[in-house]
Design a protein around this motif. Sequence first.
Motif, PDB file in Angstrom:
ATOM      1  N   ALA A 337       0.839  -1.206   0.000  1.00 38.57           N
ATOM      2  CA  ALA A 337       0.000   0.000   0.000  1.00 38.57           C
ATOM      3  C   ALA A 337       0.872   1.253   0.000  1.00 38.57           C
ATOM      4  O   ALA A 337       0.587   2.227  -0.712  1.00 38.57           O
ATOM      5  CB  ALA A 337      -0.926   0.004   1.213  1.00 38.57           C
ATOM      6  N   TYR A 338       1.953   1.219   0.782  1.00 34.89           N
ATOM      7  CA  TYR A 338       2.823   2.384   0.839  1.00 34.89           C
ATOM      8  C   TYR A 338       3.608   2.543  -0.456  1.00 34.89           C
ATOM      9  O   TYR A 338       3.809   3.658  -0.950  1.00 34.89           O
ATOM     10  CB  TYR A 338       3.782   2.269   2.028  1.00 34.89           C
ATOM     11  N   GLN A 339       4.046   1.414  -1.033  1.00 32.46           N
ATOM     12  CA  GLN A 339       4.772   1.476  -2.298  1.00 32.46           C
ATOM     13  C   GLN A 339       3.902   2.068  -3.402  1.00 32.46           C
ATOM     14  O   GLN A 339       4.351   2.883  -4.207  1.00 32.46           O
ATOM     15  CB  GLN A 339       5.247   0.069  -2.698  1.00 32.46           C
ATOM     16  N   GLU A 340       2.633   1.663  -3.420  1.00 33.04           N
ATOM     17  CA  GLU A 340       1.711   2.192  -4.428  1.00 33.04           C
ATOM     18  C   GLU A 340       1.519   3.696  -4.245  1.00 33.04           C
ATOM     19  O   GLU A 340       1.468   4.455  -5.212  1.00 33.04           O
ATOM     20  CB  GLU A 340       0.365   1.472  -4.333  1.00 33.04           C
ATOM     21  N   ALA A 341       1.429   4.120  -2.987  1.00 31.96           N
ATOM     22  CA  ALA A 341       1.282   5.550  -2.713  1.00 31.96           C
ATOM     23  C   ALA A 341       2.509   6.322  -3.192  1.00 31.96           C
ATOM     24  O   ALA A 341       2.392   7.413  -3.762  1.00 31.96           O
ATOM     25  CB  ALA A 341       1.062   5.776  -1.213  1.00 31.96           C
ATOM     26  N   CYS A 342       3.703   5.752  -2.971  1.00 28.44           N
ATOM     27  CA  CYS A 342       4.939   6.409  -3.423  1.00 28.44           C
ATOM     28  C   CYS A 342       4.975   6.519  -4.938  1.00 28.44           C
ATOM     29  O   CYS A 342       5.415   7.533  -5.492  1.00 28.44           O
ATOM     30  CB  CYS A 342       6.162   5.634  -2.925  1.00 28.44           C
ATOM     31  N   GLU A 343       4.513   5.471  -5.618  1.00 29.23           N
ATOM     32  CA  GLU A 343       4.550   5.479  -7.077  1.00 29.23           C
ATOM     33  C   GLU A 343       3.573   6.497  -7.663  1.00 29.23           C
ATOM     34  O   GLU A 343       3.858   7.143  -8.671  1.00 29.23           O
ATOM     35  CB  GLU A 343       4.227   4.083  -7.606  1.00 29.23           C
ATOM     36  N   VAL A 344       2.398   6.638  -7.031  1.00 31.84           N
ATOM     37  CA  VAL A 344       1.372   7.546  -7.547  1.00 31.84           C
ATOM     38  C   VAL A 344       1.627   8.985  -7.106  1.00 31.84           C
ATOM     39  O   VAL A 344       1.587   9.921  -7.910  1.00 31.84           O
ATOM     40  CB  VAL A 344      -0.025   7.087  -7.108  1.00 31.84           C
TER      41      VAL A 344
END
Length: 404
Positions: A337-344
Amino acid sequence: MQSGTVTTPFGRRPMKLALVKGQFESAKIKHGKSADKWKVYRDACDARSLLGLRDRAFAVLNALLSFYPETELSDDNNMIVFPSNAQLSARANGIAGTTLRENLALLVDAGLIHRNDSPNGKRYARKGRDGEIEAAYGFSLAPLLARSEELAQMAQQVAEDRRRLKITKERISLCRRDIRKLITAAIEEGASGDWGLIETHYLAAIGRLSRAKTDQALSACLEELTMLHEEITNILEMQLISQKTGTNGDEYRHHIQNSNTESIDEFEPRSEKEQGEPAVPTREPLRETIKAFPLGMVLRACPEIAMYGPGGAISNWRELMTAAVVVRSTLGVSPSAYQEACEVMGPEHAAIAIACILERGGHINSAGGYLRDLTRKAARGEFSLGPMLMALLRLNGKPVQGTG
């Protein structure tokens, strides 16, 4: 004969009074003193910038030390070596005779060796009947033993200077990057201010940086860039704080103040698509339209994140992002979830989102679910960190200047 020099009677070489003083000091070596010759040599190599010597000189010094039979330099032993120029050249990687003599003179001038000339200027040793050396003429290594502590201190000073220089260069690189990002963001988003003039000042500072070689010059450049960064940050921070949040601000204040619900869907209002109404056109993701907010503003809005920084404080964006990783685990937000937030959103904005969630953690049932919801909205261009930060500033009782 030049003033301030004396001439040895047999070598016919000018000798500076400073070298005479060095010989006197070498004669006062404390009885029983000894030092590893290669340790002293390494210290001298590390201190080459302070000694004003080049690599060739140390190749010659290495060759001289190789003719000293013991590992330890000691006042109990004869510290005079007497190799011929041909022998020295062979052990100094075949250095030419002229270069050899030049570097021997540099070692003498630097006070690392002394000449001990024979009556005829040749280098040799005279042995007694028992085979022991009675007298030797050549180069004395006594100065290395006499200055062993001094050379060690000089080596440490050079290492410390190098460490400080590295830190200064790293800070300059970070400051340059942040200034470039802030100026670009201000120009792209139409922030008020004379950004052309600020850009000119920035380029002038970078021009001076390219000519800075010493630690003092680099420190001056860092101070100049730091002041420019603070000026830009203050301009943007005042504009961001002074602008009215409007409807979006009311919306996010409502979200934060009424987030103690049973589902994240009640915490964040549904989009038109989720409510069964026609979907709105997709806009650019958050990371493409919103640049980094001033760090000072983020920390005033979200003070709790600071305790997770190094030593319980946060002084730069790197430390904020590091603290956010720790908080992510504490809040139970999954790595994906955090990785996705960083990517977006980008890593800086994802860290800000985590800080905001931590600040209101007691009113959010699922931190991970809430972050995923914010990420989805950010991907559709329906989420802005600005109103959330403004709401937290007001909620925490921080002054918000210039609001109507």
